[in-house]
Scaffold this motif. Structure first.
Motif, PDB file in Angstrom:
ATOM      1  N   PHE A  56       1.168  -1.269   0.062  1.00  0.00           N
ATOM      2  CA  PHE A  56       0.006  -0.425  -0.030  1.00  0.00           C
ATOM      3  C   PHE A  56       0.931   1.527   0.007  1.00  0.00           C
ATOM      4  CE2 PHE A  56      -2.117   3.159   1.933  1.00  0.00           C
ATOM      5  CZ  PHE A  56      -3.609   2.970   1.472  1.00  0.00           C
ATOM      6  N   VAL A  75      -7.427   7.966  -9.334  1.00  0.00           N
ATOM      7  CA  VAL A  75      -6.736   6.362  -8.664  1.00  0.00           C
ATOM      8  C   VAL A  75      -7.382   6.128  -7.301  1.00  0.00           C
ATOM      9  CG1 VAL A  75      -4.656   5.004  -8.244  1.00  0.00           C
ATOM     10  CG2 VAL A  75      -4.929   6.942 -10.269  1.00  0.00           C
ATOM     11  N   VAL A  77      -6.559   3.479  -4.067  1.00  0.00           N
ATOM     12  CA  VAL A  77      -6.131   1.767  -3.612  1.00  0.00           C
ATOM     13  C   VAL A  77      -6.758   1.440  -1.967  1.00  0.00           C
ATOM     14  CG1 VAL A  77      -3.910   1.635  -3.521  1.00  0.00           C
ATOM     15  CG2 VAL A  77      -4.232   3.766  -4.293  1.00  0.00           C
ATOM     16  N   GLY A  78      -7.369   0.518  -2.605  1.00  0.00           N
ATOM     17  CA  GLY A  78      -7.394   0.135  -1.295  1.00  0.00           C
ATOM     18  C   GLY A  78      -6.261  -0.579  -0.490  1.00  0.00           C
ATOM     19  N   GLN A  79      -6.939  -1.225   0.430  1.00  0.00           N
ATOM     20  CA  GLN A  79      -5.144  -2.422   1.424  1.00  0.00           C
ATOM     21  C   GLN A  79      -6.707  -4.024   2.255  1.00  0.00           C
ATOM     22  OE1 GLN A  79      -3.998  -0.382   4.283  1.00  0.00           O
ATOM     23  NE2 GLN A  79      -5.106   0.695   4.789  1.00  0.00           N
ATOM     24  N   LYS A  88     -11.010  -9.593  -5.360  1.00  0.00           N
ATOM     25  CA  LYS A  88     -11.345  -9.008  -6.940  1.00  0.00           C
ATOM     26  C   LYS A  88     -11.569  -8.758  -7.994  1.00  0.00           C
ATOM     27  CE  LYS A  88     -13.302  -6.368  -2.239  1.00  0.00           C
ATOM     28  NZ  LYS A  88     -12.144  -5.475  -1.011  1.00  0.00           N
TER      29      LYS A  88
ATOM     30  N   ARG B 139     -22.439  -5.771  -5.038  1.00  0.00           N
ATOM     31  CA  ARG B 139     -22.248  -7.066  -6.658  1.00  0.00           C
ATOM     32  C   ARG B 139     -24.078  -7.443  -6.769  1.00  0.00           C
ATOM     33  NH1 ARG B 139     -17.758 -10.666  -3.807  1.00  0.00           N
ATOM     34  NH2 ARG B 139     -15.837  -9.719  -4.305  1.00  0.00           N
ATOM     35  N   ARG B 145     -17.620   0.316  -5.025  1.00  0.00           N
ATOM     36  CA  ARG B 145     -17.319   0.934  -3.938  1.00  0.00           C
ATOM     37  C   ARG B 145     -18.129   1.957  -3.741  1.00  0.00           C
ATOM     38  NH1 ARG B 145     -15.273  -3.739  -5.399  1.00  0.00           N
ATOM     39  NH2 ARG B 145     -15.087  -4.928  -3.120  1.00  0.00           N
ATOM     40  N   VAL B 223     -14.766  -1.697   5.641  1.00  0.00           N
ATOM     41  CA  VAL B 223     -13.450  -2.998   5.022  1.00  0.00           C
ATOM     42  C   VAL B 223     -13.748  -3.776   4.082  1.00  0.00           C
ATOM     43  CG1 VAL B 223     -10.965  -3.972   5.726  1.00  0.00           C
ATOM     44  CG2 VAL B 223     -11.291  -2.306   6.968  1.00  0.00           C
ATOM     45  N   VAL B 224     -15.285  -4.806   4.686  1.00  0.00           N
ATOM     46  CA  VAL B 224     -15.213  -5.842   3.818  1.00  0.00           C
ATOM     47  C   VAL B 224     -15.910  -5.540   2.658  1.00  0.00           C
ATOM     48  CG1 VAL B 224     -17.621  -8.158   4.255  1.00  0.00           C
ATOM     49  CG2 VAL B 224     -16.043  -7.055   6.227  1.00  0.00           C
ATOM     50  N   ILE B 225     -17.078  -4.315   2.474  1.00  0.00           N
ATOM     51  CA  ILE B 225     -17.142  -4.656   1.496  1.00  0.00           C
ATOM     52  C   ILE B 225     -16.145  -3.336   0.444  1.00  0.00           C
ATOM     53  CG2 ILE B 225     -19.721  -3.713   1.707  1.00  0.00           C
ATOM     54  CD1 ILE B 225     -19.228  -0.809   1.585  1.00  0.00           C
ATOM     55  N   GLY B 226     -14.540  -3.297   0.865  1.00  0.00           N
ATOM     56  CA  GLY B 226     -13.686  -3.118   0.272  1.00  0.00           C
ATOM     57  C   GLY B 226     -13.241  -1.208  -0.260  1.00  0.00           C
ATOM     58  N   ILE B 227     -14.271  -0.547   0.542  1.00  0.00           N
ATOM     59  CA  ILE B 227     -13.692   0.747   0.335  1.00  0.00           C
ATOM     60  C   ILE B 227     -12.603   0.948   0.407  1.00  0.00           C
ATOM     61  CG2 ILE B 227     -14.227   3.164   1.332  1.00  0.00           C
ATOM     62  CD1 ILE B 227     -16.878   1.509   0.214  1.00  0.00           C
ATOM     63  N   PRO B 228     -11.530   1.953  -0.580  1.00  0.00           N
ATOM     64  CA  PRO B 228     -10.031   2.261  -0.987  1.00  0.00           C
ATOM     65  C   PRO B 228     -10.207   3.063   0.631  1.00  0.00           C
ATOM     66  CG  PRO B 228     -11.472   3.387  -2.297  1.00  0.00           C
ATOM     67  CD  PRO B 228     -12.813   2.815  -1.811  1.00  0.00           C
ATOM     68  N   THR B 229      -8.489   3.039   0.801  1.00  0.00           N
ATOM     69  CA  THR B 229      -8.196   3.521   1.793  1.00  0.00           C
ATOM     70  C   THR B 229      -7.631   5.021   0.973  1.00  0.00           C
ATOM     71  OG1 THR B 229      -7.664   2.082   2.638  1.00  0.00           O
ATOM     72  CG2 THR B 229      -7.077   4.219   3.655  1.00  0.00           C
ATOM     73  N   PHE B 230      -6.992   4.887   0.201  1.00  0.00           N
ATOM     74  CA  PHE B 230      -6.810   6.034  -0.448  1.00  0.00           C
ATOM     75  C   PHE B 230      -7.185   6.805  -1.735  1.00  0.00           C
ATOM     76  CE2 PHE B 230      -3.959   8.439  -3.948  1.00  0.00           C
ATOM     77  CZ  PHE B 230      -3.667   9.371  -2.992  1.00  0.00           C
ATOM     78  N   ILE B 231      -7.692   7.941  -1.424  1.00  0.00           N
ATOM     79  CA  ILE B 231      -8.354   8.507  -2.962  1.00  0.00           C
ATOM     80  C   ILE B 231      -7.825   9.688  -2.612  1.00  0.00           C
ATOM     81  CG2 ILE B 231     -10.682   9.708  -2.888  1.00  0.00           C
ATOM     82  CD1 ILE B 231     -11.581   6.721  -3.493  1.00  0.00           C
ATOM     83  N   ASP B 240     -19.826   7.451  -6.621  1.00  0.00           N
ATOM     84  CA  ASP B 240     -19.186   7.632  -6.662  1.00  0.00           C
ATOM     85  C   ASP B 240     -18.108   7.041  -5.116  1.00  0.00           C
ATOM     86  OD1 ASP B 240     -18.689   9.660  -9.306  1.00  0.00           O
ATOM     87  OD2 ASP B 240     -17.943  11.028  -8.354  1.00  0.00           O
ATOM     88  N   THR B 241     -16.463   6.453  -5.488  1.00  0.00           N
ATOM     89  CA  THR B 241     -15.985   5.815  -4.573  1.00  0.00           C
ATOM     90  C   THR B 241     -15.779   6.848  -3.519  1.00  0.00           C
ATOM     91  OG1 THR B 241     -13.436   5.504  -6.012  1.00  0.00           O
ATOM     92  CG2 THR B 241     -14.841   3.661  -5.845  1.00  0.00           C
ATOM     93  N   MET B 247     -11.136   4.515   8.646  1.00  0.00           N
ATOM     94  CA  MET B 247      -9.865   3.876   7.519  1.00  0.00           C
ATOM     95  C   MET B 247      -9.260   4.708   7.682  1.00  0.00           C
ATOM     96  SD  MET B 247     -12.255   1.265   5.587  1.00  0.00           S
ATOM     97  CE  MET B 247     -11.257   1.066   4.336  1.00  0.00           C
ATOM     98  N   ASN B 251      -5.784   2.996   8.581  1.00  0.00           N
ATOM     99  CA  ASN B 251      -4.112   3.038   7.878  1.00  0.00           C
ATOM    100  C   ASN B 251      -2.873   3.558   8.629  1.00  0.00           C
ATOM    101  OD1 ASN B 251      -2.848   4.575   5.548  1.00  0.00           O
ATOM    102  ND2 ASN B 251      -2.903   2.480   5.430  1.00  0.00           N
TER     103      ASN B 251
END
Lengths: 321, 293
Positions: A56, A75, A77-79, A88, B139, B145, B223-231, B240-241, B247, B251
């Motif tokens: 990450f 962009v 980025v997830g973790q 995924k 899904r 996400r 976390v489980v549904i997979g939301i990104p950390t860096f945006i 939108d994500t 979160m 991190n």
């Protein structure tokens, strides 16, 4: 009742206003950025990346720098961890999947059944660092067999004196990353060889907890990524590992040259080849990563690959476009 | 003749009773102070760590690999976006359910069944709701996400709490008020809308805002549904994500560089501030309306 309506109304108006200002700012920001970067070719669209939390920081750096060049590309980025990322990726939900271990066979099968083709890219090295407490003055190095003897569950309480005669008659305290992490997977593969990890090991998904644990107990031993050792050099003592050719301490040079074996491992990102072909921003971003990954890796505490490796992969990438 | 009250005995026992009394008083005081001390230590640690890192740039910058440049903008705005979905959705559904169960539904096996399930749902670990959200919203409904998918998941998570709180509040409205309303010729809906709801609003809102505070601090389902950390961009629509504060903080705390611990502390202060703001709105509303009864 009237009071309440007024209250509700003002609360609503307030939040709407707050949003408008927040969003307004954003619009201005992107406009400014656009002006600055008018020179380069402007791409647009989304790049979705998920996977290993070890990788990450490198990808965060890459995303940050890339978006300064290409503000039109979003962009994220997830973790979710290496395994979570592949879950995924093999469903086609992400363009890139970061991994701290190579893709497993069952993950390959999942990708094949989902009709996903991918390309593996190596981006940096990490050296799994085995560390002990600063006050531990008896351990000078460990061989792979000794490591194995230590970390495998055999129903007995492990003492330092069991590992090598002359070491103190004290119980060893183990600290290990949790079972979901790619770091554990890698250690499991090269040291444990599928055997069970010692039961009284303290597991944590947060490597900082492991650092604290080892730093706080004279009889402790633990392992984690090189970056965590680098940042805590003053609190920990790193153990040189003898992989058959004499003890080697993990340093930038020994990890890069492969001398620090078998605990130095490559870090990967997997890219969906369909996305590479269909989305110009994904191709451009993959290229950007390979061109700059070495710098980003060193900045966040990993080790760069030899330059030829990056060049080679850039060529492969070009062939895939 | 024997006295009915033996003064001597009373005096003899008095000392022991007083000691007992004081002992328990001290014990309960200790219990209260213990919580407070832990809170103070926690706050002290976080604030001392955050000092120097929490400034206007921190609020205006996106996340970064360099601790000095890292900011919480995307996560803060993301959390607010999440609330835009969660707050109205969970309130409307939750209060609606509570009104139905308390005012309309007949007491039979079916309502008992629903009631038991709602109480059970309130105790289901949040990660399970995350799995549900991943299969159904991310899904199944192909929302990805997005703010919408995460908002729906979070609404489900806090819904049981809101239903139970709203039910309690509605139940606490004295029956005489309802009967008086019927006596004046009001219909059922008029009674609910004009009499029951206004009387129950302080309780409903207090419970709801506490539930929403939980939603804003929750990480596991996201976390489980997979939301990104860096945006490094803000969502423009609910499809939108995005990322949220917990979160981002999670991190930062996991980073090897020590400076990131300070950045995380600054993030926690911002999160705490938002929570305190929400809770004080709840207290304000409660106090304002409780005067009427």
């Amino acid at each position: 009742m009237k009071n309440f309506k007024f209250l509700a109304l003002s609360a609503m108006m307030g939040s709407v206003l707050a949003f408008a200002t927040a969003c307004g700012n954003n619009a201005e920001d992107t406009n400014e950025n656009k002006d600055k970067n008018q020179a380069a070719e402007q791409l647009e669209g989304e790049v979705k990346m998920d996977g290993s939390s070890t990788v990450f920081p490198i990808m965060e750096a890459a995303a940050e720098e890339y978006m300064a060049e290409q503000p039109g590309v979003k962009v994220s980025v997830g973790q979710s961890g290496t395994g979570g990322g592949f879950e995924k990726f093999t469903k086609g939900e992400t363009d890139f999947s970061n991994a701290s271990r190579p893709i497993k066979d069952e993950e390959k099968q999942a990708a094949a059944s989902g009709g996903i083709e991918f390309q593996e890219l190596q981006i940096a090295y990490d050296g799994l660092s085995v560390v002990v407490n600063k006050e531990n003055d008896w351990v000078d190095h460990l061989t792979i067999d000794e490591l194995k003897k230590m970390w495998i569950e055999d129903g007995k309480v492990k003492k330092w004196s069991d590992i090598r005669p002359g070491w103190p008659d004290e119980e060893i305290k183990f600290f290990s990353p949790g079972h979901d992490s790619g770091t554990f997977d890698y250690f499991d593969e090269v040291i444990l060889d599928g055997a069970e990890l010692v039961k009284n090991a303290q597991l944590s998904e947060d490597d900082n907890v492991l650092v604290q644990g080892v730093a706080g107990d004279k009889n402790a031993i633990g392992y984690f990524g090189y970056a965590y050792y680098l940042e805590n050099k003053d609190k920990l003592k790193v153990v040189p590992i003898d992989g058959g050719n004499g003890p080697v301490e993990p340093t930038n040079e020994t990890i890069q040259s492969g001398e620090y074996t078998p605990l130095s491992r490559p870090l990967f990102t997997y890219v969906n080849t369909k996305s590479l072909k269909e989305k110009p921003q994904v191709y451009d971003y993959a290229k950007f990563i390979l061109e700059n990954a070495g710098d980003f890796a060193e900045e966040v505490g990993y080790v760069r690959l030899p330059q030829e490796k990056y060049d080679e992969q850039l060529k492969t990438l070009e062939g895939l476009k | 003749m024997k006295k009915l009250i033996d003064q001597e005995k009373v005096i003899k026992n008095m000392a022991g009773r007083l000691v007992k009394n004081n002992f328990f008083k001290f014990l309960f005081f200790l219990a209260t102070v213990f919580g407070l001390i832990v809170l103070v230590v926690l706050l002290y640690r976080i604030f001392t760590q955050a000092i120097g890192w929490l400034d206007i740039d921190f609020l205006q910058n996106f996340a970064s690999r360099r601790p000095e440049e890292a900011g919480i903008k995307a996560a803060l705005i993301g959390s607010l976006w999440l609330m835009v979905i969660v707050a109205p959705l969970s309130l409307i559904l939750g209060v609606g359910t509570a009104i139905y169960l308390e005012e309309y539904a007949k007491k039979n096996r079916f309502t008992d069944f629903i009631q038991t399930n709602i109480s059970n749902l309130a105790g289901v670990p949040s990660i399970v709701f995350g799995l549900l959200g991943l299969t159904v919203f991310v899904r199944g409904m192909e929302l990805g996400r997005s703010v919408m998918a995460a908002g729906l998941t979070m609404s489900l998570l806090v819904l049981p709490v809101i239903v139970v709180a709203a039910q309690e509040a509605i139940r606490a409205v004295p029956n005489q008020l309802r009967e008086a309303s019927y006596g004046m010729g009001a219909t059922k809906w008029q009674t609910i809308y004009r009499v029951v709801l206004p009387a129950a609003i302080p309780g409903i809102l207090t419970g709801s805002i506490l539930a929403l505070s939980r939603a804003i601090g929750e990480t596991a389902p996201l976390v489980v549904i997979g939301i990104p950390t860096f945006i490094a961009y803000l969502p423009k629509s609910i499809f939108d994500t995005f990322t949220v504060m917990p979160m981002q903080i999670y991190n930062w705390t996991g980073r090897p560089q020590e400076e990131f611990q300070h950045v995380a502390a600054a993030g926690i202060v911002v999160l705490l501030f938002v929570l305190i703001l929400m809770n004080s709105i709840a207290v304000f509303i409660r106090n304002k309306f409780q005067k009427r009864f």
